[in-house]
Structures are given as structure tokens and as C-alpha cells.
Design a protein around this motif. Structure first.
Motif, PDB file in Angstrom:
ATOM      1  N   ALA A  51       0.844  -1.205   0.000  1.00  0.00           N
ATOM      2  CA  ALA A  51       0.000   0.000   0.000  1.00  0.00           C
ATOM      3  C   ALA A  51       0.875   1.249   0.000  1.00  0.00           C
ATOM      4  N   ARG A  52       0.622   2.078  -0.955  1.00  0.00           N
ATOM      5  CA  ARG A  52       1.475   3.250  -1.163  1.00  0.00           C
ATOM      6  C   ARG A  52       0.635   4.294  -1.895  1.00  0.00           C
ATOM      7  N   CYS A  53       0.920   5.543  -1.659  1.00  0.00           N
ATOM      8  CA  CYS A  53       0.153   6.596  -2.324  1.00  0.00           C
ATOM      9  C   CYS A  53       0.581   6.711  -3.791  1.00  0.00           C
ATOM     10  N   ASP A  54      -0.345   7.112  -4.655  1.00  0.00           N
ATOM     11  CA  ASP A  54       0.024   7.273  -6.067  1.00  0.00           C
ATOM     12  C   ASP A  54       0.215   8.754  -6.425  1.00  0.00           C
ATOM     13  N   THR A  55       0.223   9.588  -5.405  1.00  0.00           N
ATOM     14  CA  THR A  55       0.508  11.017  -5.605  1.00  0.00           C
ATOM     15  C   THR A  55       1.781  11.334  -4.824  1.00  0.00           C
ATOM     16  N   LEU A 178      -8.178 -11.437  -6.106  1.00  0.00           N
ATOM     17  CA  LEU A 178      -9.273 -10.986  -6.976  1.00  0.00           C
ATOM     18  C   LEU A 178      -9.249  -9.469  -7.024  1.00  0.00           C
ATOM     19  N   GLY A 179      -9.217  -8.928  -8.223  1.00  0.00           N
ATOM     20  CA  GLY A 179      -9.239  -7.476  -8.357  1.00  0.00           C
ATOM     21  C   GLY A 179      -7.910  -6.968  -8.874  1.00  0.00           C
ATOM     22  N   THR A 180      -7.988  -6.216  -9.963  1.00  0.00           N
ATOM     23  CA  THR A 180      -6.769  -5.675 -10.565  1.00  0.00           C
ATOM     24  C   THR A 180      -6.921  -4.170 -10.788  1.00  0.00           C
ATOM     25  N   GLY A 181      -7.465  -3.498  -9.761  1.00  0.00           N
ATOM     26  CA  GLY A 181      -7.456  -2.027  -9.736  1.00  0.00           C
ATOM     27  C   GLY A 181      -6.183  -1.583  -9.019  1.00  0.00           C
ATOM     28  N   SER A 182      -6.173  -0.346  -8.521  1.00  0.00           N
ATOM     29  CA  SER A 182      -4.966   0.184  -7.865  1.00  0.00           C
ATOM     30  C   SER A 182      -4.526  -0.704  -6.700  1.00  0.00           C
ATOM     31  N   SER A 183      -5.493  -1.177  -5.895  1.00  0.00           N
ATOM     32  CA  SER A 183      -5.127  -1.981  -4.717  1.00  0.00           C
ATOM     33  C   SER A 183      -4.531  -3.320  -5.161  1.00  0.00           C
ATOM     34  N   GLY A 184      -5.262  -4.023  -6.012  1.00  0.00           N
ATOM     35  CA  GLY A 184      -4.794  -5.338  -6.471  1.00  0.00           C
ATOM     36  C   GLY A 184      -3.433  -5.251  -7.143  1.00  0.00           C
ATOM     37  N   MET A 185      -3.249  -4.236  -7.965  1.00  0.00           N
ATOM     38  CA  MET A 185      -1.984  -4.117  -8.699  1.00  0.00           C
ATOM     39  C   MET A 185      -0.811  -3.771  -7.783  1.00  0.00           C
ATOM     40  N   GLN A 186      -1.114  -3.249  -6.578  1.00  0.00           N
ATOM     41  CA  GLN A 186      -0.041  -3.034  -5.599  1.00  0.00           C
ATOM     42  C   GLN A 186       0.233  -4.309  -4.805  1.00  0.00           C
ATOM     43  N   ILE A 187      -0.825  -5.052  -4.522  1.00  0.00           N
ATOM     44  CA  ILE A 187      -0.677  -6.253  -3.690  1.00  0.00           C
ATOM     45  C   ILE A 187       0.034  -7.376  -4.452  1.00  0.00           C
ATOM     46  N   GLN A 202      -8.313 -12.058 -12.836  1.00  0.00           N
ATOM     47  CA  GLN A 202      -8.542 -10.739 -13.440  1.00  0.00           C
ATOM     48  C   GLN A 202      -9.877 -10.706 -14.185  1.00  0.00           C
ATOM     49  N   ARG A 203     -10.749  -9.766 -13.755  1.00  0.00           N
ATOM     50  CA  ARG A 203     -12.000  -9.603 -14.509  1.00  0.00           C
ATOM     51  C   ARG A 203     -11.799  -8.564 -15.598  1.00  0.00           C
ATOM     52  N   THR A 204     -11.260  -7.396 -15.220  1.00  0.00           N
ATOM     53  CA  THR A 204     -10.998  -6.352 -16.225  1.00  0.00           C
ATOM     54  C   THR A 204      -9.567  -5.854 -16.035  1.00  0.00           C
ATOM     55  N   PRO A 205      -8.741  -5.920 -17.074  1.00  0.00           N
ATOM     56  CA  PRO A 205      -7.389  -5.350 -16.906  1.00  0.00           C
ATOM     57  C   PRO A 205      -7.454  -3.832 -16.862  1.00  0.00           C
ATOM     58  N   CYS A 320      -9.847   6.475 -18.229  1.00  0.00           N
ATOM     59  CA  CYS A 320     -11.306   6.388 -18.075  1.00  0.00           C
ATOM     60  C   CYS A 320     -11.596   5.808 -16.699  1.00  0.00           C
ATOM     61  N   LYS A 321     -11.005   4.639 -16.437  1.00  0.00           N
ATOM     62  CA  LYS A 321     -10.913   4.197 -15.047  1.00  0.00           C
ATOM     63  C   LYS A 321      -9.684   4.913 -14.491  1.00  0.00           C
ATOM     64  N   ARG A 322      -9.535   4.942 -13.194  1.00  0.00           N
ATOM     65  CA  ARG A 322      -8.370   5.570 -12.576  1.00  0.00           C
ATOM     66  C   ARG A 322      -7.076   4.914 -13.095  1.00  0.00           C
ATOM     67  N   LEU A 323      -6.175   5.715 -13.631  1.00  0.00           N
ATOM     68  CA  LEU A 323      -4.887   5.185 -14.087  1.00  0.00           C
ATOM     69  C   LEU A 323      -4.127   4.664 -12.868  1.00  0.00           C
ATOM     70  N   THR A 373     -11.366  -5.831  -4.243  1.00  0.00           N
ATOM     71  CA  THR A 373     -12.508  -5.661  -5.135  1.00  0.00           C
ATOM     72  C   THR A 373     -13.152  -4.275  -5.073  1.00  0.00           C
ATOM     73  N   GLY A 374     -12.512  -3.350  -4.407  1.00  0.00           N
ATOM     74  CA  GLY A 374     -12.923  -1.955  -4.519  1.00  0.00           C
ATOM     75  C   GLY A 374     -13.920  -1.472  -3.489  1.00  0.00           C
ATOM     76  N   PHE A 375     -14.535  -0.352  -3.833  1.00  0.00           N
ATOM     77  CA  PHE A 375     -15.346   0.408  -2.878  1.00  0.00           C
ATOM     78  C   PHE A 375     -16.671   0.855  -3.499  1.00  0.00           C
ATOM     79  N   ASP A 376     -17.632   1.093  -2.632  1.00  0.00           N
ATOM     80  CA  ASP A 376     -18.825   1.825  -3.042  1.00  0.00           C
ATOM     81  C   ASP A 376     -18.429   3.301  -2.886  1.00  0.00           C
ATOM     82  N   SER A 486     -16.797   2.474 -14.610  1.00  0.00           N
ATOM     83  CA  SER A 486     -15.816   2.714 -13.550  1.00  0.00           C
ATOM     84  C   SER A 486     -16.557   3.103 -12.279  1.00  0.00           C
ATOM     85  N   TRP A 487     -15.807   3.135 -11.185  1.00  0.00           N
ATOM     86  CA  TRP A 487     -16.447   3.566  -9.934  1.00  0.00           C
ATOM     87  C   TRP A 487     -16.777   5.051  -9.958  1.00  0.00           C
ATOM     88  N   TYR A 488     -16.140   5.837 -10.871  1.00  0.00           N
ATOM     89  CA  TYR A 488     -16.516   7.256 -11.008  1.00  0.00           C
ATOM     90  C   TYR A 488     -18.008   7.359 -11.362  1.00  0.00           C
TER      91      TYR A 488
END
Ligand code: NAP
Length: 528
Positions: A51-55, A178-187, A202-205, A320-323, A373-376, A486-488
Motif C-alpha cells: 500500500a502506497r500513495c500514487d501522488t 481478486l481485483g486488478t485495480g490500484s489496490s490489487g496491482m499493488q498487492i 482478473q475480470r478487467t485489466p 477512463c478508469k483511474r490510471l 474488489t474496490g469500494f462503493d 468505472s467507480w466514477y
């Protein structure tokens, strides 16, 4: 009889802590209620490996105190979760905030009664306040991934956003992420270092660019700190509130050579500034395709197995999704103990007691499942609390067709109730900390105004929030972000209304609007 406070703030993350400090510095009796056993918000809960900040840390930090920003020493370009949590504890110590924070208090109800907010949790204890401020975060309500059979799984199971305090050992274990968003790609790269076998489900790359994280160079830090005030002021003039170089050229007007050189430069530098390589990446599909092609070619270069590199390509719209900002993510797929399973081709049929049954593959034995798997997002944490305003209106019901807010700060029917970085504010599309500070300063200024002018309440007008919603919707339609799931857009949550949740018109426009409202004696609000 319980005491009535001036303000109750819900949440002790970046937003809540600064809100508390600011209000107390104005002389208000303000307190925080926090459900966690510690302060930190997002940075308390998301303590998963990697877990690390992306900014960049020099920018992902408070600027309200010149002394604080000068004295705190960030060690890396992108701070790790423990370092950010230490920073927040330092802030709470330095500004003597701990005494005004009640931990382990899980707010369940916030009810407007007799012109006061009544706030309660699971037991009898109640708090009353003139003002209630939600500092509950944009990405703080974990999404409960409904995967058939998961409750029967007998192995270890962890969620990235509710990671336990104890040390988790991956050695000699077969693990599924499970999950390849920012969290999964860090883990994933972290788990791959020691797991016996790692299945990436991976459901969506997603698109990702390198972080190129490194220790901070003391000369660079010294120079940045020397100009901190100017750097912060310059950042506020940019749409993302993040200081970087925005190239004003279109990706479609440069030569192939220039295009490649610019992307090479951005790739080598690393970070979210990749999206600022050309002026039209986020608005023009053809321009965007130049960026997607560049990243997909890079995936081919890094990942040795052609079949896997094909599976890792999103073939979508970058940004489109968070980079995602990664460290060794793509390279992890060159390791012998890592296997990618494409859930679009081979979906999960059922989680069994000791494994996962996958269509077309069969049952794989698993010791540990990690859910990333992300957030609401944006509304989840607010809707999780029973918030009842005037005339018995429930916030969740009011927002059934999408959140209706004036600037993401307030909503009609809920007097003296504010949201920090609420839906309809730039929040997650910007550098969160300066954006939080802008909201806190605005809200604190507003409360001070109400008190000094002897008003009793402030409430957003219905027509003002409708206008703001329409404007945000128009801005969203003008960007490519509107045109993928996306979650946006809330599309990761079943049944959630598809609207664009954050304000996408950029920070400078937003700040100008907030200032204009104040200069016009809180235009769009009713003060009584
Ligand atoms: P996310 O981006 O929403 O990713 C969730 C992942 O889980 C997606 O790949 C999603 O697939 C998958 N998923 C969800 N339900 C699933 C199911 N039932 N079966 C299989 N896969 C499922 O969530 P996140 O990675 O936690 O990140 C959320 C946001 O938090 C980020 O975009 C970022 O803004 C922030 N964040 C930032 C950092 C950082 O600063 N470095 C780190 C972590 C998070 P689909 O795409 O198909 O739905």
C-alpha cells in the motif's frame, strides 16, 4: 442530558483531522467520532502489503502549516502506508487533536431534531451538535464482492481495505488475488515475492504506468521546500491540483517521433503525469488511442509470454478508469509462480471449502483469498449511515437517482450539514489533500460567518443543487471518462445510479465558484 457541541465531525482521516484543527483554532467546540481504533481513515484501513500513495508525497500532504510542511521529512517519492499513518499521528500530536477524538465509535444515525443534529452509534450514547460535518472519505466503504460460496471457504480470506493488524505470511501458500485495480496491482507483486503460487483472477485489466518510486533526493526536497508556497499556489491553478507539466500540444498534431519522445519521457519519469503528456488525451478518442497503444506496446515489451501480455491489455480508454501507478506489476507475470486467469473467459463458478471452481479450468486448491474488489465510492460511506434531515427526509432516499449536492459541500433539506469532498466536488480527480484543505477552509469560514452574523442555520437551495448537478453532468459528458464502466460512474455497484459522481470541470473552476458564492453572501444557500 448530553452536552451540545458546536460541531461534530465524522471521521479522523486527512479531512476530519484538519477540520477539527481548523474549527478549534477558530474557537469552536468541535469533536470527531471515528469508527476505527486509530486515526488515519483510509490510511489506517488499507494497510495491505504494497500500500502506497500514487501522488507524490511532497504534494500529498497538508499545506495549512508552513512549519509542518517544512519540518516533516518524507523519505520516498511515493510514501508507503505506514509513513502516511505516522505523518497523520504526528499532525494529531503536534496540533493536540487526540483529546477531541472519540475512537471506536461507529456512527449509525445522524438525525436532525429540534434544529440540532443528534448523532448516535450502536449503544445509548448520543451526541448533539449545531453542525455535523461528514469527513467519511470518498473510497472508504468496502465493496462486498458477492462471490458464490465465499462464506464456505475455510482458508484465510482478507480484504485489502480491511487489512488486519497482524503480519500475514504468504510463504508456502497458494494464493488467489481478486481485483486488478490500484489496490490489487499493488498487492500482486508483493504477494508474488514469497507465495508458493499466486493466481491473479482478473475480470478487467487496467492501464498502468510505472511509479519509479525512489528515495527522495535531499537537494530536490530542499529546493521544493524552499518554494513550497509558490509550488502549492501553482498547483491550485491546474485542473488536477497536482503540480506537473501539462503539455499544451494535441497528440494529433505532433509527428510520430515527437509523440514517442513525449511518451518515453513521461514513462521514464513515472506517475499520473503520463495523462498530461498531451492536451487532448482525456477528451479526444483518437488522441487517447495514441496513449493506449503506447502502454499496450510497453506491456508487450515487459511481459515475455505473448498470450499473457494480450490478456493484460485493457483495449479501452486510458484514464477512463483511474490510471494505476505500478511497481513491477507487469514484470510479476514473468515469474514462474504467477498465473493469470481471465475471469471474462473463465468465470468463477463457486468458491469451495478449500479452493475455487473455475469454468473451463476446474477446481484449484487455494490456501488464501485476497479480495481487492474496490469500494462503493463517493456515496457508500454516507449511505451506510442513517442520515435524516428536515421533514424526515432520508439522505439515501433523496439520492436514489444519484447524489444531489451543491458543490459536493451541502444538500437541500439538510441544514448545517456539510460533506468534505462529497459527490459533486473535484475530490478524487485531484490531489486529495489540497482539495480537502480547500473544503475545510470553506466550511470553517462558513460556520464562522453564520455564528458572527448570528444566523442559526444554512441550507443549500434546491435550485442551486439542481443547477450544479446539470453543470457537472455536462462537464462529464465532455470527457472520455463518461464512456466506460468505472467507480466514477458507480458502475461497480449493482443497482447504483449511473451518474458521474465527482465534479470533472477541474479545480480552478471549482475554487472560483466557491469563492464567488462567499463573495455573494453565500449565494445559493438560505441563511436563517
Ligand atoms: P477498483 O479500482 O474498483 O478495483 C476493483 C477490482 O476488483 C477491479 O479489477 C474489479 O473488476 C474487481 N472486482 C470487483 N468485484 C469483483 C468480483 N466479484 N469478481 C472479480 N473481480 C471483481 O478498486 P481499488 O483497486 O481498491 O481502487 C479504488 C480506488 O482507490 C483507485 O482507483 C484509487 O483511486 C484508490 N486507490 C489508490 C491507491 C494509491 O494511491 N496507490 C491504492 C489503492 C486504491 P471490474 O473492473 O471488472 O469491476
Amino acid at each position: 442530558m448530553h452536552a451540545t457541541h458546536d460541531v461534530i465531525v465524522i471521521g479522523a482521516g486527512f479531512a476530519g483531522l484538519y477540520m477539527l484543527h481548523k474549527l478549534r483554532s477558530y474557537g469552536f467546540d468541535a469533536h470527531i467520532l471515528e469508527r476505527a481504533p486509530s486515526i488515519g481513515g483510509t490510511w489506517y484501513w488499507n494497510k495491505y502489503p504494497g500500500a502506497r500513495c500514487d501522488t507524490e508525497s511532497l504534494q500529498y500532504s497538508y499545506q495549512f502549516s508552513e512549519e509542518l510542511q517544512q519540518e516533516w521529512e518524507w523519505t520516498e517519492k511515493y510514501a508507503r502506508q505506514p509513513e502516511i499513518l505516522n505523518y497523520l499521528n504526528h499532525v494529531a500530536d503536534r496540533f493536540q487533536l487526540h483529546a477531541h477524538i472519540k475512537l471506536n465509535f461507529d456512527v449509525k444515525n445522524i438525525i436532525y431534531k429540534n434544529e440540532l443534529w443528534e448523532i448516535s452509534g450502536k449503544n445509548e450514547e448520543k451526541f448533539h451538535a449545531n453542525f455535523c460535518i461528514m469527513a467519511t472519505g470518498c473510497l472508504s466503504q468496502p465493496l462486498n464482492a458477492k462471490i458464490a460460496g465465499i462464506e464456505d471457504f475455510e482458508g484465510e480470506c482478507y480484504q485489502s481495505s480491511l487489512w488486519p493488524e497482524k503480519e500475514i505470511d504468504f510463504t508456502k501458500k497458494t494464493i488467489a488475488v481478486l481485483g486488478t485495480g490500484s489496490s490489487g496491482m499493488q498487492i500482486i507483486p508483493e504477494v508474488a515475492k514469497s507465495a508458493k503460487k499466486l493466481y491473479v483472477l482478473q475480470r478487467t485489466p487496467n492501464y498502468s504506468v510505472p511509479a519509479h518510486n525512489r528515495s527522495l533526493d535531499p537537494d530536490f526536497v530542499q529546493e521544493f521546500k524552499k518554494n513550497y508556497k509558490k509550488n502549492r499556489a501553482d498547483a491550485k491553478k491546474l485542473v488536477s491540483g497536482f503540480l506537473t507539466t501539462y503539455n499544451k500540444k494535441s497528440a494529433l498534431e505532433v509527428t510520430k517521433q515527437e509523440l514517442k519522445e513525449e511518451y518515453d519521457k513521461r514513462w521514464a519519469a513515472g506517475g499520473l503525469a503520463f495523462l498530461a503528456a498531451f492536451s487532448d488525451i482525456t477528451h479526444n478518442l483518437d488522441a487517447n488511442k495514441t496513449a493506449t497503444k503506447y502502454i499496450e506496446d510497453k506491456i508487450d515489451e515487459i511481459v515475455k509470454n505473448k498470450k499473457i501480455s494480450e490478456e493484460l491489455k485493457p483495449r479501452s480508454i486510458v484514464g477512463c478508469k483511474r490510471l494505476v501507478i505500478e511497481s513491477n506489476y507487469y514484470d510479476t507475470f514473468n515469474k514462474g509462480n504467477v498465473e493469470l486467469i481471465n475471469l471474462k473467459k473463465n468465470p468463477i463458478s463457486w468458491i469451495k471449502r478449500k479452493g475455487i471452481d473455475i469454468e473451463g479450468i476446474g477446481e484449484i486448491d487455494i490456501d488464501m483469498i485476497i479480495l481487492a474488489t474496490g469500494f462503493d465510492a463517493m456515496t457508500g460511506a454516507l449511505n451506510n449511515i442513517n442520515i435524516i434531515g428536515k421533514n424526515n427526509i432520508n439522505l439515501k432516499d433523496k439520492w436514489i437517482n444519484g447524489p444531489e449536492t451543491y458543490l459536493g459541500l451541502a444538500t437541500n433539506g439538510f441544514p448545517n450539514f456539510f460533506t468534505i469532498t462529497g459527490p459533486g466536488s473535484p475530490s478524487v480527480l485531484t490531489n486529495m489533500i489540497p482539495t480537502i484543505e480547500q473544503h475545510v477552509d470553506w466550511i470553517a469560514g462558513c460556520i464562522r460567518y453564520i455564528k458572527t452574523k448570528s444566523y442559526h442555520s444554512i441550507e443549500a437551495n434546491r435550485d442551486a443543487e439542481i443547477e450544479w448537478g446539470k453543470y457537472n453532468d455536462k462537464c462529464a459528458h465532455d470527457t472520455l471518462r463518461y464512456y466506460c464502466d468505472s467507480w466514477y460512474l458507480g458502475s461497480n455497484v449493482t443497482g447504483k445510479k449511473r451518474v458521474f459522481y465527482p465534479f470533472v470541470g477541474g479545480l480552478p473552476v471549482y475554487i472560483e465558484k466557491c469563492e464567488k458564492i462567499v463573495n455573494n453572501s453565500y449565494e445559493g444557500f438560505t441563511l436563517e
